[in-house]
Design an enzyme around this catalytic site. Structure first.
Site, PDB file in Angstrom:
ATOM      1  N   GLU A 174      -1.031   3.642  36.748  1.00 28.65           N
ATOM      2  CA  GLU A 174      -0.296   4.062  37.947  1.00 28.65           C
ATOM      3  C   GLU A 174       0.173   5.513  37.857  1.00 28.65           C
ATOM      4  O   GLU A 174       0.994   5.965  38.643  1.00 28.65           O
ATOM      5  CB  GLU A 174       0.882   3.118  38.181  1.00 28.65           C
ATOM      6  CG  GLU A 174       0.467   1.662  38.427  1.00 28.65           C
ATOM      7  CD  GLU A 174      -0.103   1.418  39.821  1.00 28.65           C
ATOM      8  OE1 GLU A 174       0.449   1.927  40.804  1.00 28.65           O
ATOM      9  OE2 GLU A 174      -1.120   0.701  39.923  1.00 28.65           O
ATOM     10  N   HIS A 250       7.306  -0.001  39.730  1.00 33.61           N
ATOM     11  CA  HIS A 250       6.968   1.155  38.889  1.00 33.61           C
ATOM     12  C   HIS A 250       8.187   1.500  38.054  1.00 33.61           C
ATOM     13  O   HIS A 250       9.331   1.297  38.500  1.00 33.61           O
ATOM     14  CB  HIS A 250       6.623   2.399  39.735  1.00 33.61           C
ATOM     15  CG  HIS A 250       5.284   2.363  40.379  1.00 33.61           C
ATOM     16  ND1 HIS A 250       5.061   2.824  41.663  1.00 33.61           N
ATOM     17  CD2 HIS A 250       4.085   1.930  39.930  1.00 33.61           C
ATOM     18  CE1 HIS A 250       3.778   2.686  41.965  1.00 33.61           C
ATOM     19  NE2 HIS A 250       3.165   2.138  40.939  1.00 33.61           N
ATOM     20  N   CYS A 368       8.729   9.394  44.106  1.00 32.90           N
ATOM     21  CA  CYS A 368       7.352   8.926  44.357  1.00 32.90           C
ATOM     22  C   CYS A 368       6.540  10.002  45.064  1.00 32.90           C
ATOM     23  O   CYS A 368       5.322  10.061  44.920  1.00 32.90           O
ATOM     24  CB  CYS A 368       7.360   7.700  45.261  1.00 32.90           C
ATOM     25  SG  CYS A 368       8.042   6.241  44.504  1.00 32.90           S
TER      26      CYS A 368
END
Ligand SMILES: NCCC[C@H](NC(=O)CCC(=O)O)C(=O)O
Length: 444
Positions: A174, A250, A368
């Protein structure tokens, strides 16, 4: 030589919508079918990026991806004219159409893992695009991500670009959302923290029960090898599987680091003390471990407000600032904590709030939206300068958004063939503004 930590924010693409595509990401699921506003989303992102540039930070923009992704739709058997591909997909497999229309590349923390040249054996800055295999709509990003990164960081003398890892769950990767770096100065060798959710090849290792652990230890270790990092510059930490099951999909939803500060929730990791000792052994400097207790901020409040999906930045004055979403002001426990934090005698002296709600509603906060790239001044000079934020680029991109973006989009609109034309026209112009060359499939 001077060194900086640059932030490269993802420009929100013209198809930004709420489709509920991310199982395990609470905001994405609960806001599915909301009407989105792509124009406002793009402008909120530009405002934040410009504000950081105005504070003297090196700030860049990464171009969005081409959506609808007609190539993937054709690859899975939809055929005929472009309009027909959309029409058929909308009728027979609307969720697949949605997956091929997501503007999810805006969350550039998931674009790649980046290791600064100070950490790597060949003295180059390394990039590995994330394969994002856990989510269909994100797994179609890495090839174009690689092209956009190469067009942005183009000089092979300074920048080393790798291919994304093998597309299999064992290597679920990720990118920087599960990676942070501690250091004394950005230009000094630091310790890179790789945070993983599960060990794919060890069936007895702990893992979440309800939601997926997107990042594997195997992927993190592969990236560390590719980036030529020394063992002394890496710490591998497992994310607490219980918090993944509470919506922390995450690591950057529960922890963030900058220079000598690690800001994290009490429940973020497994074997926390042991790992902190390892970090201290590997990085010999005064470190601030700011641990937020559950008694002050519950996991649910952290997930809702994105307290840890904040950017901790070091201003040119040397002072650290937290860049937080306005959602943190709206949550009483979190707002109280942030006010208290400023009195705690840590390097963090100020909190700045930004409205990024269009992104937040899909589970993407300020952190993000950005990819961190620590660089020295020669590397900054080698970056494609047309991607760097300044008054001119800000004005140009706002005009560009005004010209091409809709202010309202639902998942039903994704079948509208006009959206293909709008999106391609916009992206074609963008590649000229940012001098990216032909990074998109439709241009090749
Ligand atoms: N780092 C934040 C990433 C957020 C992203 N959300 C999404 O893709 C939601 C898209 C949607 O549901 O329409 C994700 O979960 O990967």
């Amino acid at each position: 030589m001077k060194h900086f930590e640059a932030n490269f924010d993802g420009l929100v693409g013209p198809t930004h919508n709420y489709a509920g595509l991310s199982f395990g990401n609470v905001a994405s699921l609960s806001n599915a079918a909301l009407v989105s506003n792509p124009k406002a989303a793009a402008k909120q992102g530009l405002q934040k990026a410009k504000a950081l540039a105005d504070m003297g930070m090196v700030q860049g923009m990464l171009a969005p991806q081409e959506r609808p992704d007609l190539y993937t739709l054709r690859r899975i058997g939809f055929s005929g004219s472009d309009a027909n591909v959309l029409k058929q997909a909308a009728k027979e497999a609307p969720m697949l159409l949605n997956a091929c229309c997501s503007a999810s590349s805006m969350w550039t923390a998931n674009a790649a893992t980046v290791s600064p040249s100070a950490d790597t054996r060949d003295g180059k800055l390394h990039f590995t695009p994330a394969n994002l295999v856990d989510k269909l709509h994100r797994s179609i990003e890495p090839l174009t991500t690689g092209r956009i990164l190469t067009a942005t960081f183009s000089d092979p003398h300074y920048f080393h670009h790798h291919s994304h890892l093998p597309e299999h769950n064992s290597f679920g990767d990720e990118g920087a959302a599960n990676h942070t770096r501690l250091c004394i100065e950005y230009g000094h060798a630091g310790v890179e923290l790789f945070v993983y959710g599960q060990e794919a090849t060890n069936p007895n290792a702990p893992k979440p029960q309800k939601y997926p652990a997107r990042q594997t230890l195997e992927a993190s270790m592969a990236v560390a090898r590719l980036h030529q990092l020394e063992e002394d510059n890496c710490v591998f930490i497992q994310q607490n599987p219980d918090v993944i099951d509470q919506g922390v999909f995450h690591n950057d939803v529960i922890a963030v680091g900058n220079q000598n500060v690690l800001f994290y929730h009490e429940q973020a990791f497994l074997n926390t003390q042991h790992k902190i000792d390892e970090i201290k052994r590997k990085l010999d400097t005064e470190l601030y471990f700011i641990e937020v207790p559950t008694a002050k901020v519950a996991i649910n409040d952290a997930v809702k407000s994105y307290l840890f999906n904040t950017q901790i930045i070091t201003l040119p004055s040397g002072e650290m600032v937290i860049v937080a979403p306005t959602d943190c002001q709206e949550n009483p426990a979190v707002f109280a904590y942030l006010n208290e934090l400023l009195t705690l005698n840590t390097p963090i002296k100020q909190v700045l709030y930004f409205d990024v709600k269009q992104s937040m509603q899909n589970g993407g906060g300020p952190a993000c939206l950005r990819l961190r790239v620590a660089m020295n001044e020669m590397e900054v000079a080698a970056v494609n300068q047309h991607t760097l934020m300044n008054d001119a680029l800000f004005a140009r991109l706002n005009l560009w958004v005004d010209k091409h973006y809709r202010d309202r989009l639902t998942t039903l609109d994704l079948a509208d063939p006009q959206l293909i034309i709008e999106s391609r026209t916009a992206l074609d112009e963008l590649t000229q503004i940012m001098k990216l060359g032909s990074v998109y499939q439709f241009q090749r």
